[in-house]
Design a protein around this motif. Sequence first.
Motif, PDB file in Angstrom:
ATOM      1  N   SER A   1       1.311  10.158  11.284  1.00 17.92           N
ATOM      2  CA  SER A   1       2.068   8.995  11.765  1.00 17.92           C
ATOM      3  C   SER A   1       2.959   8.393  10.695  1.00 17.92           C
ATOM      4  CB  SER A   1       1.101   7.911  12.273  1.00 17.92           C
ATOM      5  OG  SER A   1       0.244   8.419  13.270  1.00 17.92           O
ATOM      6  N   ALA A   2       2.876   8.879   9.477  1.00 19.70           N
ATOM      7  CA  ALA A   2       3.548   8.239   8.347  1.00 19.70           C
ATOM      8  C   ALA A   2       5.062   8.410   8.405  1.00 19.70           C
ATOM      9  CB  ALA A   2       3.018   8.807   7.038  1.00 19.70           C
ATOM     10  N   HIS A   3       5.761   7.315   8.124  1.00 26.06           N
ATOM     11  CA  HIS A   3       7.217   7.361   8.010  1.00 26.06           C
ATOM     12  C   HIS A   3       7.640   6.386   6.916  1.00 26.06           C
ATOM     13  CE1 HIS A   3      11.396   7.914   8.941  1.00 26.06           C
ATOM     14  NE2 HIS A   3      11.562   6.617   9.186  1.00 26.06           N
ATOM     15  N   TYR A   4       8.093   6.949   5.799  1.00 23.98           N
ATOM     16  CA  TYR A   4       8.523   6.140   4.659  1.00 23.98           C
ATOM     17  C   TYR A   4      10.038   5.954   4.684  1.00 23.98           C
ATOM     18  CZ  TYR A   4       3.938   6.922   2.461  1.00 23.98           C
ATOM     19  OH  TYR A   4       2.598   6.955   2.176  1.00 23.98           O
ATOM     20  N   ILE A   5      10.493   4.742   4.338  1.00 28.04           N
ATOM     21  CA  ILE A   5      11.925   4.500   4.189  1.00 28.04           C
ATOM     22  C   ILE A   5      12.251   3.930   2.804  1.00 28.04           C
ATOM     23  CG2 ILE A   5      12.342   4.201   6.662  1.00 28.04           C
ATOM     24  CD1 ILE A   5      12.472   1.146   6.096  1.00 28.04           C
ATOM     25  N   ASN A   6      11.214   3.548   2.038  1.00 21.07           N
ATOM     26  CA  ASN A   6      11.423   3.134   0.652  1.00 21.07           C
ATOM     27  C   ASN A   6      10.148   3.334  -0.141  1.00 21.07           C
ATOM     28  OD1 ASN A   6       9.782   0.599   0.560  1.00 21.07           O
ATOM     29  ND2 ASN A   6      11.293  -0.138   2.030  1.00 21.07           N
ATOM     30  N   SER A   7      10.241   3.165  -1.450  1.00 18.06           N
ATOM     31  CA  SER A   7       9.124   3.492  -2.344  1.00 18.06           C
ATOM     32  C   SER A   7       8.202   2.316  -2.632  1.00 18.06           C
ATOM     33  CB  SER A   7       9.674   4.007  -3.676  1.00 18.06           C
ATOM     34  OG  SER A   7      10.452   3.005  -4.313  1.00 18.06           O
ATOM     35  N   SER A   8       8.654   1.091  -2.321  1.00 22.97           N
ATOM     36  CA  SER A   8       7.927  -0.102  -2.756  1.00 22.97           C
ATOM     37  C   SER A   8       7.080  -0.760  -1.687  1.00 22.97           C
ATOM     38  CB  SER A   8       8.920  -1.142  -3.291  1.00 22.97           C
ATOM     39  OG  SER A   8       9.776  -1.584  -2.236  1.00 22.97           O
ATOM     40  N   GLY A   9       7.506  -0.659  -0.421  1.00 22.46           N
ATOM     41  CA  GLY A   9       6.800  -1.346   0.657  1.00 22.46           C
ATOM     42  C   GLY A   9       7.444  -2.658   1.057  1.00 22.46           C
ATOM     43  N   LEU A  10       8.509  -3.063   0.338  1.00 19.72           N
ATOM     44  CA  LEU A  10       9.259  -4.232   0.771  1.00 19.72           C
ATOM     45  C   LEU A  10       9.951  -3.929   2.094  1.00 19.72           C
ATOM     46  CD1 LEU A  10      10.906  -5.336  -2.601  1.00 19.72           C
ATOM     47  CD2 LEU A  10       9.144  -6.588  -1.345  1.00 19.72           C
ATOM     48  N   GLU A  11      10.225  -4.976   2.876  1.00 17.18           N
ATOM     49  CA  GLU A  11      10.976  -4.781   4.112  1.00 17.18           C
ATOM     50  C   GLU A  11      12.452  -4.603   3.758  1.00 17.18           C
ATOM     51  OE1 GLU A  11       8.911  -4.459   6.344  1.00 17.18           O
ATOM     52  OE2 GLU A  11       7.215  -5.696   5.749  1.00 17.18           O
ATOM     53  N   ASN A  12      13.187  -3.911   4.617  1.00 19.62           N
ATOM     54  CA  ASN A  12      14.603  -3.679   4.350  1.00 19.62           C
ATOM     55  C   ASN A  12      15.407  -4.975   4.246  1.00 19.62           C
ATOM     56  OD1 ASN A  12      14.536  -0.961   4.022  1.00 19.62           O
ATOM     57  ND2 ASN A  12      15.751  -0.453   5.832  1.00 19.62           N
ATOM     58  N   VAL A  13      14.970  -5.996   4.956  1.00 21.24           N
ATOM     59  CA  VAL A  13      15.668  -7.277   4.886  1.00 21.24           C
ATOM     60  C   VAL A  13      15.611  -7.837   3.461  1.00 21.24           C
ATOM     61  CG1 VAL A  13      13.651  -8.681   5.531  1.00 21.24           C
ATOM     62  CG2 VAL A  13      15.960  -9.511   6.052  1.00 21.24           C
ATOM     63  N   ASP A  14      14.555  -7.492   2.715  1.00 16.40           N
ATOM     64  CA  ASP A  14      14.427  -7.935   1.325  1.00 16.40           C
ATOM     65  C   ASP A  14      15.248  -7.059   0.373  1.00 16.40           C
ATOM     66  OD1 ASP A  14      12.570  -9.992   1.977  1.00 16.40           O
ATOM     67  OD2 ASP A  14      10.979  -8.485   2.077  1.00 16.40           O
ATOM     68  N   LEU A  15      15.383  -5.778   0.712  1.00 12.99           N
ATOM     69  CA  LEU A  15      16.138  -4.861  -0.145  1.00 12.99           C
ATOM     70  C   LEU A  15      17.644  -4.986   0.049  1.00 12.99           C
ATOM     71  CD1 LEU A  15      13.951  -1.637   0.184  1.00 12.99           C
ATOM     72  CD2 LEU A  15      14.013  -3.239  -1.738  1.00 12.99           C
ATOM     73  N   GLY A  16      18.043  -5.482   1.250  1.00  7.60           N
ATOM     74  CA  GLY A  16      19.460  -5.697   1.524  1.00  7.60           C
ATOM     75  C   GLY A  16      20.274  -4.425   1.423  1.00  7.60           C
ATOM     76  N   LYS A  17      21.398  -4.492   0.686  1.00 11.08           N
ATOM     77  CA  LYS A  17      22.338  -3.358   0.597  1.00 11.08           C
ATOM     78  C   LYS A  17      21.743  -2.158  -0.123  1.00 11.08           C
ATOM     79  CE  LYS A  17      24.492  -4.883  -3.736  1.00 11.08           C
ATOM     80  NZ  LYS A  17      25.754  -5.260  -4.412  1.00 11.08           N
ATOM     81  N   PHE A  18      20.622  -2.356  -0.836  1.00 10.14           N
ATOM     82  CA  PHE A  18      20.031  -1.263  -1.599  1.00 10.14           C
ATOM     83  C   PHE A  18      19.078  -0.388  -0.770  1.00 10.14           C
ATOM     84  CE2 PHE A  18      20.800  -4.541  -4.922  1.00 10.14           C
ATOM     85  CZ  PHE A  18      21.743  -3.838  -5.665  1.00 10.14           C
ATOM     86  N   ALA A  19      18.761  -0.801   0.448  1.00  9.95           N
ATOM     87  CA  ALA A  19      17.791  -0.066   1.268  1.00  9.95           C
ATOM     88  C   ALA A  19      18.234   1.385   1.445  1.00  9.95           C
ATOM     89  CB  ALA A  19      17.631  -0.732   2.622  1.00  9.95           C
TER      90      ALA A  19
ATOM     91  N   MET B   1       0.834  -1.198   0.000  1.00 12.42           N
ATOM     92  CA  MET B   1       0.000   0.000   0.000  1.00 12.42           C
ATOM     93  C   MET B   1       0.876   1.258   0.000  1.00 12.42           C
ATOM     94  SD  MET B   1      -3.308  -0.974   2.368  1.00 12.42           S
ATOM     95  CE  MET B   1      -2.390  -1.171   3.904  1.00 12.42           C
ATOM     96  N   THR B   2       2.159   1.070   0.350  1.00 11.99           N
ATOM     97  CA  THR B   2       3.164   2.131   0.208  1.00 11.99           C
ATOM     98  C   THR B   2       3.133   2.723  -1.196  1.00 11.99           C
ATOM     99  OG1 THR B   2       4.649   1.117   1.834  1.00 11.99           O
ATOM    100  CG2 THR B   2       5.669   2.558   0.177  1.00 11.99           C
ATOM    101  N   LYS B   3       2.899   1.869  -2.185  1.00 11.38           N
ATOM    102  CA  LYS B   3       2.992   2.285  -3.590  1.00 11.38           C
ATOM    103  C   LYS B   3       1.970   3.359  -3.962  1.00 11.38           C
ATOM    104  CE  LYS B   3       4.924  -2.059  -5.389  1.00 11.38           C
ATOM    105  NZ  LYS B   3       5.034  -2.915  -4.188  1.00 11.38           N
ATOM    106  N   MET B   4       0.931   3.555  -3.155  1.00 13.16           N
ATOM    107  CA  MET B   4      -0.029   4.630  -3.454  1.00 13.16           C
ATOM    108  C   MET B   4       0.652   5.994  -3.464  1.00 13.16           C
ATOM    109  SD  MET B   4      -3.693   3.773  -1.700  1.00 13.16           S
ATOM    110  CE  MET B   4      -3.082   3.749  -0.019  1.00 13.16           C
ATOM    111  N   MET B   5       1.628   6.188  -2.563  1.00 11.23           N
ATOM    112  CA  MET B   5       2.348   7.468  -2.558  1.00 11.23           C
ATOM    113  C   MET B   5       3.233   7.579  -3.788  1.00 11.23           C
ATOM    114  SD  MET B   5       2.898  10.419  -1.180  1.00 11.23           S
ATOM    115  CE  MET B   5       2.574  10.565   0.583  1.00 11.23           C
ATOM    116  N   THR B   6       3.847   6.473  -4.204  1.00  8.10           N
ATOM    117  CA  THR B   6       4.639   6.494  -5.430  1.00  8.10           C
ATOM    118  C   THR B   6       3.750   6.815  -6.626  1.00  8.10           C
ATOM    119  OG1 THR B   6       6.120   4.842  -4.449  1.00  8.10           O
ATOM    120  CG2 THR B   6       6.271   5.170  -6.831  1.00  8.10           C
TER     121      THR B   6
END
Length: 441
Positions: A169-187, A72-77
Motif C-alpha cells: 500500500s506504500a506510496h512515497y512522494i517525499n523523504s521527510s513526511g511533511l505534507e506538500n502544503v508545507d514543502l510548497g514549490k519544493f515538493a 515515520m516516513t523517515k524510516m525509509m530514508t
Amino acid sequence: MNFRNKLGRFAAASLAFVLVLTLAFQTPFASKAEAASDALGVKAKSAILIDFNSGQILYEKNADKVYPPASMTKMMTEYLVMQALHSKKLTWDSKVSISDYVYQISQNREFSNVPLKKDYEYTVRELYEAMAIYSANGATIALAEKVGGTEKNFVDLMNKTAKKFGMTSAHYINSSGLENVDLGKFAPYGDNNASNKLSAHDLAKLAYHVIKDYPEALDISKIPLKSFTAGVDAPIQMVNWNYMLPGFGVNMNKFKYEGVDGLKTGHTDLAGYCFTGTVNRNGHRLISVVMGTGSDAQRFEQTRALFDYGYQQFTEKTIAKKNQLIKGQKAVPVHNGKKDAVKIAFGGSYKTAVANGEKVATDYKVVLDRSKLKNGKLEAPVKKGEKIGYVTLTQKGKSQYGYLYNTNNKIPVIAAEHVDRNNWFVRMFKGIGNFFASIFS
C-alpha cells in the motif's frame, strides 16, 4: 386448508429457518490477531504488533488501511542511507552540502529542525543523528539529495524499495513526511494536498527490515538526548521525540518502558500522533505501529498497551535449533555415495511466540531443492551443512497467527553429515549391477 397450502407454508417456514441459520454463521472468520483487537481496544486509527524473531502478527487493527505516516516516513530514508553506507557509496564522514531547498526548510523551526548553513559542509553522521534523534526535516532532505542526487530520484528509490519489501500500500512522494502544503514549490511529487501514504502493515515491514538488515540503526535511535554542534553558534539540544526510551528525566519518566530502543515518531495535523516502536527484553523483540492517535501521550500509552500484551500474553519458545535433526523425516537418498542416504537437520534456529496456556505443537513440511536432485536423489559428494532445501513450520492447535511475510516460518534444511563419493571402480560395478537388475526385473 388443503395439503398444497400446508406444504407451501411448511416450505416457507423451512426456508426462513435456513436463512436465519445462514446469516448467523456468515460472520467473517477473524484471525487470532484480529480478535485480540476487540479485547485490547487500542485507541488509534490503525495498529499492529509483531513478534520480531518469528515474524508473527500478534495483534492488528485496520492494519491494511492507508494513512499519512508523518515523520515515520523517515524510516525509509534511514534504511537507504544505511544501505549506502554498507555498500561503501558513503561513509559516516562523507561531506554533505546544503541546497537552497534544504536551507529554507531547515530554517523553519515550526517543524522539527536544526538550522543548517549553506556555506557549511556537514557529515553524514551529523545529519543522520539529527534525523533519527530529533526528526530534523532539513537534515533528512539533505541526506536524500546526497544519496539520490535529487529528492525526486530518492523518492523513486523509496518506492522501489517499498515494492521489494512487499509494502503493497506504500506510496512515497517525499523523504521527510511533511505534507506538500508545507514543502510548497519544493515538493518533488504531487499537488499541494498530497502526502505520503502507508499502512501500519507496511510500516511494520519497513521497521522489520531496518532492525534485521541494519541493527546498528538502533544505536542511534535509542539516544534520548544529544547536542547538535555542527555549524551553529550555540549547541542545540536534540531531545528524542520517543519518550518511551530509558534515560529521560523526571518529566518524561511516566512513558519510559524498559527495553525500548527505537524507532520513529510522527506527527502532522493530517496524520495525528503516530509511533513505530520496538522493544527488546532478553532477546525477545517486539515491533509495534500506532497511527492516528489523539495526542502525544496517547501514542505512547497505546504502544505500552501493545507491548504489555505481547509480553504478558505470550511466551517465546525455541522449537528448532541449528543442526538439530528434523524429527520424523526420512534420510534423503544419495546417488554414487559411500552411504545410500543422508540425514537432514535444521539450518538455523527458530523461535515462536506461544500464547500462555497453550502447548507448542508443530507440523514440519520439508521441501527439497529440485536443482540439487536427480531422480529424487542427491549427487555425492554431499557436504555436511550443505543447504538442500527448506522446512515450513506450521503450528497446530489454537496458536495460529499470521506472519509478516510468508517466508518467516521457513527454515533452511541442511545435510547433517558428510557423504563421500564412491570411487570409479565401485561406481562401475554398481552401474553393471543396476543394468542387469533392470533387465531381469
